[in-house]
Each structure stands twice: as C-alpha cells, then as structure tokens.
Motif scaffolding. Structure first.
Motif, mmCIF file in Angstrom:
data_model
loop_
_atom_site.group_PDB
_atom_site.id
_atom_site.type_symbol
_atom_site.label_atom_id
_atom_site.label_comp_id
_atom_site.label_asym_id
_atom_site.label_seq_id
_atom_site.Cartn_x
_atom_site.Cartn_y
_atom_site.Cartn_z
ATOM 1 N N LYS A 170 -20.065 1.037 2.607
ATOM 2 C CA LYS A 170 -18.991 0.652 1.560
ATOM 3 C C LYS A 170 -18.076 -0.022 2.418
ATOM 4 C CE LYS A 170 -17.993 4.720 -0.014
ATOM 5 N NZ LYS A 170 -17.247 5.875 -0.665
ATOM 6 N N SER A 224 0.915 -1.270 0.066
ATOM 7 C CA SER A 224 -0.179 -0.054 0.212
ATOM 8 C C SER A 224 0.741 1.234 0.052
ATOM 9 C CB SER A 224 -0.902 -0.024 1.152
ATOM 10 O OG SER A 224 -0.113 0.072 2.609
ATOM 11 N N GLN A 246 -12.998 -2.260 2.737
ATOM 12 C CA GLN A 246 -13.805 -1.135 2.048
ATOM 13 C C GLN A 246 -13.764 -1.072 0.672
ATOM 14 O OE1 GLN A 246 -13.485 2.573 4.122
ATOM 15 N NE2 GLN A 246 -13.222 3.779 2.215
ATOM 16 N N TYR A 247 -14.725 -0.642 -0.060
ATOM 17 C CA TYR A 247 -14.743 -0.680 -1.596
ATOM 18 C C TYR A 247 -15.170 0.638 -1.794
ATOM 19 C CZ TYR A 247 -15.502 -5.582 -1.817
ATOM 20 O OH TYR A 247 -15.133 -7.223 -1.865
ATOM 21 N N PHE A 248 -14.793 0.953 -3.298
ATOM 22 C CA PHE A 248 -14.986 2.368 -3.612
ATOM 23 C C PHE A 248 -16.481 2.795 -3.901
ATOM 24 C CE2 PHE A 248 -10.753 1.526 -5.235
ATOM 25 C CZ PHE A 248 -10.247 2.631 -4.794
ATOM 26 N N ARG A 286 -13.760 -3.059 -13.615
ATOM 27 C CA ARG A 286 -12.437 -2.388 -13.354
ATOM 28 C C ARG A 286 -11.370 -2.372 -14.310
ATOM 29 N NH1 ARG A 286 -9.153 -4.028 -7.939
ATOM 30 N NH2 ARG A 286 -10.171 -2.403 -7.198
ATOM 31 N N GLU A 296 -11.116 -1.179 -2.276
ATOM 32 C CA GLU A 296 -10.122 -0.010 -2.110
ATOM 33 C C GLU A 296 -9.140 -0.309 -1.169
ATOM 34 O OE1 GLU A 296 -10.454 4.504 -0.522
ATOM 35 O OE2 GLU A 296 -12.335 3.331 -0.436
ATOM 36 N N TYR A 297 -9.524 -0.891 0.091
ATOM 37 C CA TYR A 297 -8.326 -1.394 1.050
ATOM 38 C C TYR A 297 -8.966 -2.655 2.030
ATOM 39 C CZ TYR A 297 -10.101 1.145 5.272
ATOM 40 O OH TYR A 297 -10.790 1.484 6.186
ATOM 41 N N GLU A 320 0.278 3.171 -6.989
ATOM 42 C CA GLU A 320 -0.809 2.548 -7.266
ATOM 43 C C GLU A 320 -0.768 1.643 -8.428
ATOM 44 O OE1 GLU A 320 -5.637 3.607 -8.027
ATOM 45 O OE2 GLU A 320 -4.051 4.963 -8.825
ATOM 46 N N LYS A 337 -9.352 2.199 -11.856
ATOM 47 C CA LYS A 337 -10.638 2.498 -11.651
ATOM 48 C C LYS A 337 -11.951 1.782 -12.198
ATOM 49 C CE LYS A 337 -8.904 6.319 -9.653
ATOM 50 N NZ LYS A 337 -7.445 5.980 -9.868
#
Length: 476
Positions: free
Chosen positions: A248, A197, A292-294, A456, A274-275, A201, A450
C-alpha cells in the motif's frame, strides 16, 4: 532575481548553474551594505569552510551592488554554520547595520522565500526495527544537541516500521549528521510537519487545496471500467511487474523537487489516499516522497496510472512500490475483490436501469446489496416512517461517482432512525435525513473520508441543526 553579479576570482572550483544547489542548502543568501566588496565577504566567510563561488547581485544598467549577495559552500553544514554565526553581525567596524544571512531557497523551487530553520533541523532516517528511541538518540547525539527522537510505528500492532526522526537544536548539527552518519541510515532532511494532519479529520479533508495540478484534467483518471481493465490486464503480462513487491506504500521520485501539498494533490486523484510525506536527499536536488493508501487496490492503480506522469509538464515522476513485508498474493486477492466492487458500482451508476437487477449474489431483487469497505459498519436497522420529523440532514459528496441508491440506503440506515436518502440529479452529491441527531452524528463519525465500493465519501452536516416540518420535502 539577477544573480549574474561579480563571481569568485582566484581559481578553485566554480559550480555550474545546474549544480548551484548541490548539495542542497549549501548556498547562503546575504543582505549586506551596497558598499561591501567581495573581498570582505570572502575574508569573513572563508573560516566556515570551502567557498566555491560568490555572487554580488548588481544592477544591470549601473552595475552597482543591490546590497544582496550569495555565497556557495562545498557542504551544507558549512553554509548552516555560517548562517548561525554571521546572521546579525557587522562585517566591518565601519558598518552600522548588521547583515542578514539565510539559507538560499533552491533555484528550482517555485517559492521565493528563504528556508526556515525548522526545515533544516529535523532528519528522517532508516533504522533497524529493533531500535528504541534511546538507541536512536545514542547513535545521533555525537553530531549535536538533540531536541527529540521518534520512531514511526504501526498504528495497529505498535511495531516499529524501521523509520524514525531526529530533531536537532541547530541546522548545522542536522547537516553534520546527514553528512557523517553511516550511509545505511540513508539520512535526509524531513519535510516540515503538515499542520493539516494535526487537525481533525473533517478539517483535513475540507481544507486540502484541489487546484495544485493546474490544467491537468482530474475527471479522466477514473474510468474504472474499460481503461482500468486494460491496464490491469497488462500487469500479468509483464514478467518484471509480476515479480515486483506489492504494498500500500509507494515511493515517488522526481527530477524537480515538490512540496507535500503538490504530492498530495497528485496522488489524491486516486481515491483512498491515507497520507504522504516529502523527503529530502542531501546528495541530489531530486524530489523524493512516500505515499500510502488505505488499500492495495488504490496503490496499484496509482502506481500504474501515475508512473511516468508529467508534473510539471516535461518532468516525468517515477512511482514504485515500497516492500513492507506483506504477502503479495493476499494483497492481490484483496485488490481483485475491491476492483470488482468498484467496477460494478460504476456500471450500475452508468446504467441506472440495472440498479434493481444487478446484485453480487444473483439476479434476485430481494438480496441486500454487497458492500466492500474496510469500515466496520453496524448491523442493518429499520428505516423511520416517512412522516417522521427531520432532526438532522447530512450532505454527502462522492468521489469519483455516486453510489447506487440501494447501497446508500443500506449504509446509512445502519445507524438507525434514517428517514430518507436521495441523490441530486446530475451531481456527485446527495442527502440523508435522520429523525435523531445521535444517529446522524454516528454516520458522520463512521463514514466521513472513508471508501465504500471504491468510492470515497465526505459526510457532513447539511445545515445548522433545526427542526423541520412533517411535510415531506421535494427530492428533486
């Protein structure tokens, strides 16, 4: 490793096999002389706290000591202090070689290495959102020397999320904090920071392992039409689900501990991750994590797809929403919009003949394709002439399926100087050709990793930058 050596004599509580790691990190692993008796171990380690059992590992045939032993304490802080003070010491004046002392790895863990100090010094706590880092330090400094405190904040608003970290200098201090702080803090050991992390990216997505799920098929998780509709239709029929908070963020619980890499591999099945973070509970040997999702659509799909999922086989994981204070009705409206986009994109891909007719606004082929995404895209620009020399070529990976060609052109032409975009037949990949390197780099920066219309994208340079001929290349 055979741990069935001599056991503690002299009464007292003896833990069963299932409670050897209760509480976690309460068992130490010793490398000692083969001639060290159990009585010496008990004498030297009992000052650190209540010893529940001692195992001297012996050869199955000769019954001789292998020079390895385990000591089980009643509390994690006792085991940590024993490790800190006894590692590198000699047990008796006649010993010429110092012993080695480590916190023993959980028996249910697939790893055979010993727990590193870094894993034992950082704790994760729930705090009031009004807390500052100074408030956090003031509350926890009574348990030992603090290296640093940090509060997790919303990246957009800068407001506290009511979560924080405290890093101590010694494992025993972190254990004391977990054992003695107010239960409202729900203090647990934090998983070591994920090095991936901290990288760029692009490196993050390219370096993540994808084989951790073993033989579980990944492809069957994405029938956005049909199976997904039936799952979401059951959402409204269940009264308990209808009253459940939606967000989320998801909480993951398992009877078997898991690593952060395993958690990522399970939940990355659903696009939009997301993470994720693994947490440790000092009062049980269960696995705990936060995902967690976007977007809320991905979180809802992950919740109802992966709740009860068996990993490893025979162990069901529990998945539930974490209430983040969001308005559930607003989130459901966003979810519905995103799911419609994903379903229509899947229908178009499965029926290529419909690409020129199926539009969000009607049947007119002159209308621009609708794009659903959280990414801020530039306005549309004209494509470059087909005979323009190619300055940069981009390689595009789609998950779970490619986007329709008209949608791709609409997306990639927004960065200017697009010559052509095309798909590779039968594969979830494609290419985009640009007449300008700056435009290509802007496309990578904006689109890599994205989600657009439920898909994705991974966008990267196809080859080393080079000049290409004016001749139009074959598009397979």
């Amino acid at each position: 490793m055979d741990e069935a050596g001599s056991c503690a004599s002299g009464g007292g509580f003896r833990p069963g096999v299932d409670s050897l790691d209760e509480p976690p990190n309460s068992r130490i692993f010793l490398v000692i002389s083969k001639y060290t008796p159990e009585s010496v171990l008990r004498e030297r380690f009992s000052p650190f706290g209540e010893i529940q059992d001692i195992w001297v590992v012996r050869d199955k045939h000769t019954k001789e000591s292998k020079g390895i032993a385990f000591v089980k304490f009643a509390r994690s802080s006792q085991a940590c202090r024993a490790m800190e003070e006894m590692h590198g010491q000699c047990l008796s004046p006649s010993d010429t070689k110092p012993i080695k002392v480590f916190i023993a790895q959980s028996r249910s863990s697939g790893s055979h290495r010993d727990v590193e100090d870094e894993e034992l010094t950082r704790i994760f706590v729930m705090i009031p959102k009004s807390y500052t880092e100074e408030d956090l330090r003031e509350k926890f400094k009574v348990y030992g020397d603090i290296e640093y405190c940090s509060i997790i904040k919303n990246k957009v608003t800068g407001e506290s999320k009511g979560l924080g970290y405290v890093r101590y200098l010694k494992p025993s201090q972190a254990a004391q904090a977990i054992e003695n702080c107010d239960r409202s803090f729900r203090a647990i050991l934090a998983e070591p920071k994920n090095k991936a992390s901290e990288s760029s990216e692009q490196d993050y997505y390219s370096n993540m392992r994808q084989e951790t799920l073993g033989h579980e098929p990944r492809v069957n998780m994405f029938p956005f039409v049909g199976e997904q509709q039936s799952e979401f239709s059951s959402f409204d029929k269940n009264d308990n689900r209808g009253q459940e908070s939606i967000s989320k963020r998801l909480s993951v619980v398992s009877r078997v501990p898991f690593t952060e890499e395993q958690l990522f591999s399970i939940f990355d099945i659903v696009p939009g991750l997301e993470y994720c973070e693994v947490q440790r509970d000092p009062y049980s040997n269960y696995g705990h994590g936060v995902v967690q999702y976007f977007n809320v659509a991905s979180a809802i799909y992950a919740k109802y797809k992966l709740h009860g999922f068996q990993y490893p086989p025979g162990n069901r994981i529990g998945v539930s929403f974490i209430d983040d204070g969001s308005n559930a009705s607003d989130l459901l409206r966003k979810m519905a919009t995103q799911m419609v986009a994903a379903q229509l994109a899947s229908m178009v891909w499965n029926n290529p003949s419909q690409q020129q007719f199926l539009q969000f606004g009607g049947s007119s082929g002159s209308q621009l394709p609708q794009i659903q995404t959280d990414v801020v895209l530039p306005s549309c620009k004209k494509k470059a002439p087909p005979e323009t020399p190619v300055k940069e070529r981009l390689f595009i990976v789609f998950n779970p399926h490619p986007l329709p060609l008209d949608v791709l052109e609409d997306i990639f032409c927004r960065f200017g100087n697009l010559i052509e975009v095309y798909l590779v037949s039968g594969k979830n990949v494609g290419y985009a050709k640009y007449a300008d390197r700056v435009s290509a780099n802007d496309a990578i920066t904006t689109l890599h990793g994205k989600i657009l219309n439920g898909v994705r994208l991974k966008v990267m340079l196809a080859d080393s930058p080079r000049e290409e001929s004016n001749k139009r290349q074959r598009t397979y």
